[in-house]
Design a protein around this motif. Sequence first.
Motif, PDB file in Angstrom:
ATOM      1  N   LEU A 188       0.833  -1.207   0.000  1.00 15.15           N
ATOM      2  CA  LEU A 188       0.000   0.000   0.000  1.00 15.15           C
ATOM      3  C   LEU A 188       0.864   1.251   0.000  1.00 15.15           C
ATOM      4  O   LEU A 188       0.604   2.214  -0.733  1.00 15.15           O
ATOM      5  N   LEU A 189       1.889   1.212   0.835  1.00 17.66           N
ATOM      6  CA  LEU A 189       2.806   2.357   0.935  1.00 17.66           C
ATOM      7  C   LEU A 189       3.479   2.621  -0.411  1.00 17.66           C
ATOM      8  O   LEU A 189       3.603   3.767  -0.850  1.00 17.66           O
ATOM      9  N   LEU A 190       3.878   1.552  -1.072  1.00 22.83           N
ATOM     10  CA  LEU A 190       4.528   1.683  -2.381  1.00 22.83           C
ATOM     11  C   LEU A 190       3.573   2.281  -3.408  1.00 22.83           C
ATOM     12  O   LEU A 190       3.949   3.152  -4.193  1.00 22.83           O
ATOM     13  N   ILE A 191       2.311   1.803  -3.370  1.00 24.90           N
ATOM     14  CA  ILE A 191       1.324   2.312  -4.327  1.00 24.90           C
ATOM     15  C   ILE A 191       1.064   3.796  -4.079  1.00 24.90           C
ATOM     16  O   ILE A 191       1.056   4.611  -5.013  1.00 24.90           O
ATOM     17  N   VAL A 192       0.879   4.148  -2.789  1.00 27.19           N
ATOM     18  CA  VAL A 192       0.645   5.557  -2.451  1.00 27.19           C
ATOM     19  C   VAL A 192       1.845   6.396  -2.888  1.00 27.19           C
ATOM     20  O   VAL A 192       1.696   7.482  -3.482  1.00 27.19           O
ATOM     21  N   GLY A 193       3.040   5.873  -2.621  1.00 26.14           N
ATOM     22  CA  GLY A 193       4.258   6.585  -3.005  1.00 26.14           C
ATOM     23  C   GLY A 193       4.335   6.792  -4.505  1.00 26.14           C
ATOM     24  O   GLY A 193       4.668   7.876  -4.980  1.00 26.14           O
ATOM     25  N   LEU A 194       3.984   5.759  -5.254  1.00 26.30           N
ATOM     26  CA  LEU A 194       4.026   5.822  -6.713  1.00 26.30           C
ATOM     27  C   LEU A 194       3.016   6.852  -7.241  1.00 26.30           C
ATOM     28  O   LEU A 194       3.334   7.660  -8.124  1.00 26.30           O
ATOM     29  N   VAL A 195       1.806   6.823  -6.666  1.00 24.76           N
ATOM     30  CA  VAL A 195       0.770   7.769  -7.097  1.00 24.76           C
ATOM     31  C   VAL A 195       1.221   9.201  -6.803  1.00 24.76           C
ATOM     32  O   VAL A 195       1.093  10.101  -7.649  1.00 24.76           O
ATOM     33  N   LEU A 196       1.786   9.400  -5.607  1.00 30.95           N
ATOM     34  CA  LEU A 196       2.265  10.742  -5.243  1.00 30.95           C
ATOM     35  C   LEU A 196       3.376  11.192  -6.193  1.00 30.95           C
ATOM     36  O   LEU A 196       3.397  12.339  -6.648  1.00 30.95           O
ATOM     37  N   PHE A 197       4.273  10.272  -6.507  1.00 30.22           N
ATOM     38  CA  PHE A 197       5.384  10.574  -7.418  1.00 30.22           C
ATOM     39  C   PHE A 197       4.853  11.003  -8.789  1.00 30.22           C
ATOM     40  O   PHE A 197       5.294  12.002  -9.363  1.00 30.22           O
ATOM     41  N   LEU A 198       3.854  10.246  -9.273  1.00 24.07           N
ATOM     42  CA  LEU A 198       3.272  10.573 -10.585  1.00 24.07           C
ATOM     43  C   LEU A 198       2.534  11.917 -10.535  1.00 24.07           C
ATOM     44  O   LEU A 198       2.592  12.703 -11.482  1.00 24.07           O
ATOM     45  N   LEU A 199       1.852  12.161  -9.400  1.00 23.79           N
ATOM     46  CA  LEU A 199       1.152  13.436  -9.253  1.00 23.79           C
ATOM     47  C   LEU A 199       2.123  14.612  -9.292  1.00 23.79           C
ATOM     48  O   LEU A 199       1.884  15.616  -9.973  1.00 23.79           O
ATOM     49  N   ILE A 200       3.219  14.443  -8.571  1.00 20.19           N
ATOM     50  CA  ILE A 200       4.213  15.526  -8.542  1.00 20.19           C
ATOM     51  C   ILE A 200       4.791  15.741  -9.945  1.00 20.19           C
ATOM     52  O   ILE A 200       4.889  16.872 -10.425  1.00 20.19           O
ATOM     53  N   LEU A 201       5.123  14.631 -10.611  1.00 21.24           N
ATOM     54  CA  LEU A 201       5.655  14.754 -11.982  1.00 21.24           C
ATOM     55  C   LEU A 201       4.642  15.440 -12.896  1.00 21.24           C
ATOM     56  O   LEU A 201       4.987  16.286 -13.715  1.00 21.24           O
ATOM     57  N   GLY A 202       3.358  15.053 -12.723  1.00 19.27           N
ATOM     58  CA  GLY A 202       2.298  15.621 -13.558  1.00 19.27           C
ATOM     59  C   GLY A 202       2.120  17.101 -13.330  1.00 19.27           C
ATOM     60  O   GLY A 202       1.994  17.888 -14.280  1.00 19.27           O
ATOM     61  N   VAL A 203       2.142  17.515 -12.066  1.00 20.57           N
ATOM     62  CA  VAL A 203       1.962  18.942 -11.752  1.00 20.57           C
ATOM     63  C   VAL A 203       3.161  19.750 -12.244  1.00 20.57           C
ATOM     64  O   VAL A 203       3.015  20.863 -12.745  1.00 20.57           O
ATOM     65  N   MET A 204       4.356  19.152 -12.130  1.00 22.30           N
ATOM     66  CA  MET A 204       5.567  19.874 -12.543  1.00 22.30           C
ATOM     67  C   MET A 204       5.708  19.936 -14.068  1.00 22.30           C
ATOM     68  O   MET A 204       6.399  20.814 -14.592  1.00 22.30           O
ATOM     69  N   ALA A 205       5.081  18.978 -14.758  1.00 21.66           N
ATOM     70  CA  ALA A 205       5.320  18.811 -16.203  1.00 21.66           C
ATOM     71  C   ALA A 205       5.180  20.098 -17.028  1.00 21.66           C
ATOM     72  O   ALA A 205       6.054  20.400 -17.830  1.00 21.66           O
ATOM     73  N   PRO A 206       4.090  20.862 -16.857  1.00 20.17           N
ATOM     74  CA  PRO A 206       3.968  22.043 -17.729  1.00 20.17           C
ATOM     75  C   PRO A 206       4.808  23.228 -17.272  1.00 20.17           C
ATOM     76  O   PRO A 206       4.944  24.199 -18.016  1.00 20.17           O
ATOM     77  N   LEU A 207       5.386  23.158 -16.066  1.00 16.27           N
ATOM     78  CA  LEU A 207       6.040  24.347 -15.517  1.00 16.27           C
ATOM     79  C   LEU A 207       7.282  24.761 -16.298  1.00 16.27           C
ATOM     80  O   LEU A 207       7.579  25.946 -16.403  1.00 16.27           O
ATOM     81  N   GLU A 208       8.000  23.781 -16.854  1.00 15.08           N
ATOM     82  CA  GLU A 208       9.214  24.137 -17.595  1.00 15.08           C
ATOM     83  C   GLU A 208       8.873  25.014 -18.801  1.00 15.08           C
ATOM     84  O   GLU A 208       9.476  26.064 -19.012  1.00 15.08           O
ATOM     85  N   SER A 209       7.868  24.567 -19.570  1.00 11.14           N
ATOM     86  CA  SER A 209       7.536  25.346 -20.766  1.00 11.14           C
ATOM     87  C   SER A 209       6.854  26.669 -20.394  1.00 11.14           C
ATOM     88  O   SER A 209       7.131  27.701 -21.001  1.00 11.14           O
ATOM     89  N   LEU A 210       5.982  26.631 -19.383  1.00 14.71           N
ATOM     90  CA  LEU A 210       5.308  27.863 -18.984  1.00 14.71           C
ATOM     91  C   LEU A 210       6.312  28.864 -18.416  1.00 14.71           C
ATOM     92  O   LEU A 210       6.238  30.066 -18.683  1.00 14.71           O
ATOM     93  N   GLY A 211       7.277  28.344 -17.630  1.00 19.51           N
ATOM     94  CA  GLY A 211       8.306  29.205 -17.046  1.00 19.51           C
ATOM     95  C   GLY A 211       9.172  29.831 -18.119  1.00 19.51           C
ATOM     96  O   GLY A 211       9.532  31.007 -18.052  1.00 19.51           O
ATOM     97  N   TRP A 212       9.471  29.047 -19.141  1.00 17.71           N
ATOM     98  CA  TRP A 212      10.257  29.584 -20.264  1.00 17.71           C
ATOM     99  C   TRP A 212       9.468  30.692 -20.979  1.00 17.71           C
ATOM    100  O   TRP A 212       9.993  31.757 -21.281  1.00 17.71           O
ATOM    101  N   TYR A 213       8.205  30.416 -21.205  1.00 17.25           N
ATOM    102  CA  TYR A 213       7.362  31.375 -21.937  1.00 17.25           C
ATOM    103  C   TYR A 213       7.241  32.687 -21.168  1.00 17.25           C
ATOM    104  O   TYR A 213       7.253  33.775 -21.744  1.00 17.25           O
ATOM    105  N   ALA A 214       7.111  32.543 -19.832  1.00 16.79           N
ATOM    106  CA  ALA A 214       6.942  33.744 -19.011  1.00 16.79           C
ATOM    107  C   ALA A 214       8.262  34.470 -18.792  1.00 16.79           C
ATOM    108  O   ALA A 214       8.282  35.558 -18.225  1.00 16.79           O
ATOM    109  N   GLY A 215       9.361  33.850 -19.225  1.00 19.31           N
ATOM    110  CA  GLY A 215      10.660  34.489 -19.057  1.00 19.31           C
ATOM    111  C   GLY A 215      11.293  34.180 -17.705  1.00 19.31           C
ATOM    112  O   GLY A 215      12.298  34.773 -17.335  1.00 19.31           O
ATOM    113  N   TRP A 216      10.706  33.239 -16.976  1.00 19.77           N
ATOM    114  CA  TRP A 216      11.292  32.875 -15.676  1.00 19.77           C
ATOM    115  C   TRP A 216      12.551  32.043 -15.865  1.00 19.77           C
ATOM    116  O   TRP A 216      13.468  32.089 -15.076  1.00 19.77           O
ATOM    117  N   VAL A 217      12.546  31.221 -16.916  1.00 19.47           N
ATOM    118  CA  VAL A 217      13.691  30.362 -17.201  1.00 19.47           C
ATOM    119  C   VAL A 217      14.358  30.904 -18.448  1.00 19.47           C
ATOM    120  O   VAL A 217      13.692  31.153 -19.450  1.00 19.47           O
TER     121      VAL A 217
END
Lengths: 355, 226
Positions: free
Chosen positions: A7-36
């Motif tokens: 259960l712990l592994l599954i929860v960990g995996l889901v959290l990991f995927l959630l974090i990756l998913g939330v972070m995914a658009p930030l690189e391109s959006l940050g570049w567009y906004a001039g942050w990166v």
Amino acid sequence: MVVNLILLLIVGLVLFLLILGVMAPLESLGWYAGWVGEKVDKSDTLAALSEVEATKQPLPDEVAHYIVYLSGIGSFTGSSIPMEEPPFLDALQANLPGSIVIDDVFPYSVTNVGLTGERLMGNVWKQVEAIRPVNPSSNWLYLVVVRNLFQVAVSADKRYGPVYNLGVAKEVWRTLLRHGYRPGSNKPVTLIGTSGGGQVAVGSATYLSTILEGAPLRVVSLGGVVSSDEGLLNVDHFYHLYGTLDSTQALGQKVFPGRWPGAVNSEWHKAEAAGKITMIELGPFTHTGPGSMFDQASVLPDGRRHFDVTLEKLTNVLVTFYDRPKETDHHSHDPATATELVAAEDTAKADNNSG
Amino acid sequence: MILDYLYYLWQAIWNALIFNPRVYEVVSEYQQTFWVTLGVAILGGASLLIGQSVVLFVNQVTPARFILSMVLNGLQFAISLLVWAVLLTFLGGLIFDIEVPFRIAIRIMFLTAAPMVFGFMVLIPYLGLTIQKILQVWSLLITIQIVNFEFGTNLFQSLIVVGLGWLLTVLLGSTIGRPITALRDFIWRKFVGATLDADIQEVYQRIARQKVDQVTQQELEAHSGS
């Protein structure tokens, strides 16, 4: 105890995927906004250019056709791609003397910075990359697959797609200029995208078609997972080469609602109605690994290697337009006619082989 | 002190999420829960803004203004819930003739923001918009339960009150709400530099051209210099 651990592994995996998913658009959006900033990894491009000179490839002026290859989601940088792809690209280049095959764009970054480049997690990716030559089927390599898969989703998402695809189009444009393409030359460009690279190729085509100012632009998907993207309407033609045992490429028509039969007003169906889409079956090929379209060990019952079949059919598609004797102006080529030519050639070859 | 507050904040969010009616009783009973429930509303609004932040990035807001906009959106969200509380209290009183003290109604209504604490997940590509819909439905279900708690209505009656409340919001939004919307947009432009209703396509076209021209100029200059 074991159940808790699972259960712990599954929860960990889901959290990991959630974090990756939330972070995914930030690189391109940050570049567009001039942050990166524009920290472009020039080493890949420079290496490719020196290679061109060393192998006495055609000078830019002699290049009639520019082909940009966008690798699948297993790539770490523009040049660090799955091991079965470089030999294929070399063979493709050898088949197309009047064209140049460019493979130094990393399609999963809006600034063309590879995963092992100047990044926060750069060192981690370097360690994962080092595993690949030793153990190409290591589970650690799924990390890069998942990371890049989210970037494909960013490209396909109507909210972020315009930003992401602009970033990649800009880098494709940059690399075309570095390889001698000149604005206004009207020389044709073809984007080849494998797997997730197919979506990124189609997505970036929207901007590239504007940047190229009318020069012919085509996209070839090699087992690509492609959404119903506006780019399909902005290219001269879209080819999808697929293996019948490739369930990954088939995901495209399942997960993207715009490709469902009922979505008649979607970009996919509009492009289809306009005759811009050609589906070319390669044979009983899988998506990756043994039996894939790049596999040099697997052979068909007629004795042809998967590698050779893919190379032949792809070359046919590309040659039909640009490397043929100049009997007609390439601007006036009708995609439908070209498709018929490819189909006729394929049929002829199949007849020869069966004979 | 802060840890205590965060603990109560977490308790309020969790119990609202699992539809535990006990949380409404506690919030009704203790006046000091106002700050906790206000925290839920502001956190929900700020998180939701992260999820919908593409409009801020596209308008090229600075990181400082991005943080400011999170606070602004949190406050705006809390105010919108306050309006909801007023409308539902008014409608409940009108239809069922039950007086619910306004201050209690506000505290409880802030709890409907609990699912929006996960609003940042709307950022997830492709799945984000579905997640947003799920959060909205979740929040609506909490609202219905709150109406049921406050007025002792059954599901059907609660739905009618919430539906009428929504109609009233639309009506007010297109009439006397317009100056308020204009004021909101003014505040957003003043502090953030863009409104959340900005025309994304127009901004895309403008900035896309700039970025491509920049690359063309850089590369051609580098080429001519070599």
